[in-house]
Design an enzyme around this catalytic site. Structure first.
Site, PDB file in Angstrom:
ATOM      1  N   GLU A  64     -13.551 -66.603 -52.689  1.00  0.00           N
ATOM      2  CA  GLU A  64     -13.610 -66.021 -51.352  1.00  0.00           C
ATOM      3  C   GLU A  64     -14.718 -64.974 -51.251  1.00  0.00           C
ATOM      4  OE1 GLU A  64      -9.588 -64.879 -50.278  1.00  0.00           O
ATOM      5  OE2 GLU A  64      -9.029 -66.991 -50.071  1.00  0.00           O
ATOM      6  N   CYS A  73     -13.831 -73.543 -51.106  1.00  0.00           N
ATOM      7  CA  CYS A  73     -12.577 -74.084 -51.641  1.00  0.00           C
ATOM      8  C   CYS A  73     -12.748 -74.535 -53.094  1.00  0.00           C
ATOM      9  CB  CYS A  73     -12.139 -75.302 -50.837  1.00  0.00           C
ATOM     10  SG  CYS A  73     -11.638 -74.960 -49.155  1.00  0.00           S
ATOM     11  N   GLU A  75     -11.799 -77.287 -54.525  1.00  0.00           N
ATOM     12  CA  GLU A  75     -12.201 -78.688 -54.701  1.00  0.00           C
ATOM     13  C   GLU A  75     -13.715 -78.841 -54.630  1.00  0.00           C
ATOM     14  OE1 GLU A  75      -9.903 -77.419 -52.743  1.00  0.00           O
ATOM     15  OE2 GLU A  75      -8.213 -78.767 -52.425  1.00  0.00           O
ATOM     16  N   CYS A 112      -8.368 -79.669 -47.897  1.00  0.00           N
ATOM     17  CA  CYS A 112      -8.688 -79.492 -46.474  1.00  0.00           C
ATOM     18  C   CYS A 112      -9.672 -80.573 -46.019  1.00  0.00           C
ATOM     19  CB  CYS A 112      -9.253 -78.092 -46.224  1.00  0.00           C
ATOM     20  SG  CYS A 112     -10.977 -77.907 -46.728  1.00  0.00           S
TER      21      CYS A 112
HETATM   22  N1  THU Z   1      -8.506 -73.501 -50.015  1.00  0.00           N
HETATM   23  C1  THU Z   1      -8.905 -74.291 -51.049  1.00  0.00           C
HETATM   24  O1  THU Z   1      -9.393 -73.806 -52.075  1.00  0.00           O
HETATM   25  N2  THU Z   1      -8.752 -75.628 -50.921  1.00  0.00           N
HETATM   26  C2  THU Z   1      -8.244 -76.248 -49.814  1.00  0.00           C
HETATM   27  O2  THU Z   1      -8.288 -77.471 -49.741  1.00  0.00           O
HETATM   28  C3  THU Z   1      -7.647 -75.453 -48.755  1.00  0.00           C
HETATM   29  C4  THU Z   1      -7.928 -74.004 -48.788  1.00  0.00           C
HETATM   30  C5  THU Z   1      -8.696 -72.058 -50.122  1.00  0.00           C
HETATM   31  C6  THU Z   1      -9.761 -71.514 -49.198  1.00  0.00           C
HETATM   32  C7  THU Z   1      -9.328 -70.076 -49.045  1.00  0.00           C
HETATM   33  O3  THU Z   1      -9.864 -69.326 -50.119  1.00  0.00           O
HETATM   34  C8  THU Z   1      -7.813 -70.132 -49.206  1.00  0.00           C
HETATM   35  O4  THU Z   1      -7.511 -71.380 -49.796  1.00  0.00           O
HETATM   36  C9  THU Z   1      -7.047 -70.000 -47.888  1.00  0.00           C
HETATM   37  O5  THU Z   1      -7.473 -70.939 -46.965  1.00  0.00           O
END
Ligand code: THU
Length: 160
Positions: A64, A73, A75, A112
């Site tokens: 983040e 993210c 992935e 996501c």
């Molecule tokens: N996040 C992921 O790492 N992968 C996903 O597929 C969905 C969301 C993370 C992004 C962010 O740092 C946190 O989860 C909240 O959305």
């Protein structure tokens, strides 16, 4: 006029112990990766582990940023790292685990939409399915046999 029905075949396991060995080992690596996520803002930690056809495992965790959209993210951290380090390898399996510092995540957390699109690029490129397993912190695990099962009607190179 005709109507088209799109179906996806998902498998739900009651727990990590039910997974085939390779998937279970990979999920354990995703869980370890998750614990190292940098998620000071959402407190939502995601770990991803990819198994390549050369035997390498590549991991990722969400990263983040104080400027929220600049984060990434788990992935995509993993799949872009795999693409950069092993451009000729195929991705066989992806395991994903998500947990929150605020609650226990009991339901499986799928990638996501943006991650599905990014993963799809590599599935299309390698012309073979990239199988996914995803879970929360504990509990059920879902298997999707390909990214296409999670992202039908994909926008890919044929769309350009
Ligand atoms: N996040 C992921 O790492 N992968 C996903 O597929 C969905 C969301 C993370 C992004 C962010 O740092 C946190 O989860 C909240 O959305």
């Amino acid at each position: 006029m005709k109507e088209i029905e799109i179906t996806s075949h998902l498998v739900v396991y009651d727990g990590i112990e039910e997974l085939p060995e390779a998937a279970r080992e990979l999920m354990q690596k995703a869980v370890e990766a998750r614990k190292k996520a940098y998620a000071p803002y959402s407190k939502f930690k995601v770990g991803a582990a990819l198994l390549l056809n050369n035997g390498e495992v590549v991991i990722g965790s969400n990263q983040e940023n104080a400027s929220y959209p600049s984060g990434l993210c788990a992935e995509r951290v993993a799949v872009f790292q795999a693409g950069a380090r092993f451009p000729d390898a195929e991705i066989e399996l992806l395991a994903i685990s998500a947990a929150s510092d605020r609650r226990t995540v009991l339901t499986p957390v799928p990638p996501c939409g943006a991650c599905r699109q990014s993963l799809s690029e590599y599935e299309v490129k390698q012309k073979s399915p990239l199988q996914l397993y995803f879970m929360g912190e504990t509990g059920k695990v879902v298997k999707a046999p390909s990214v296409g099962d999670l992202l039908p009607l994909v926008f890919d190179k044929e769309s350009l």
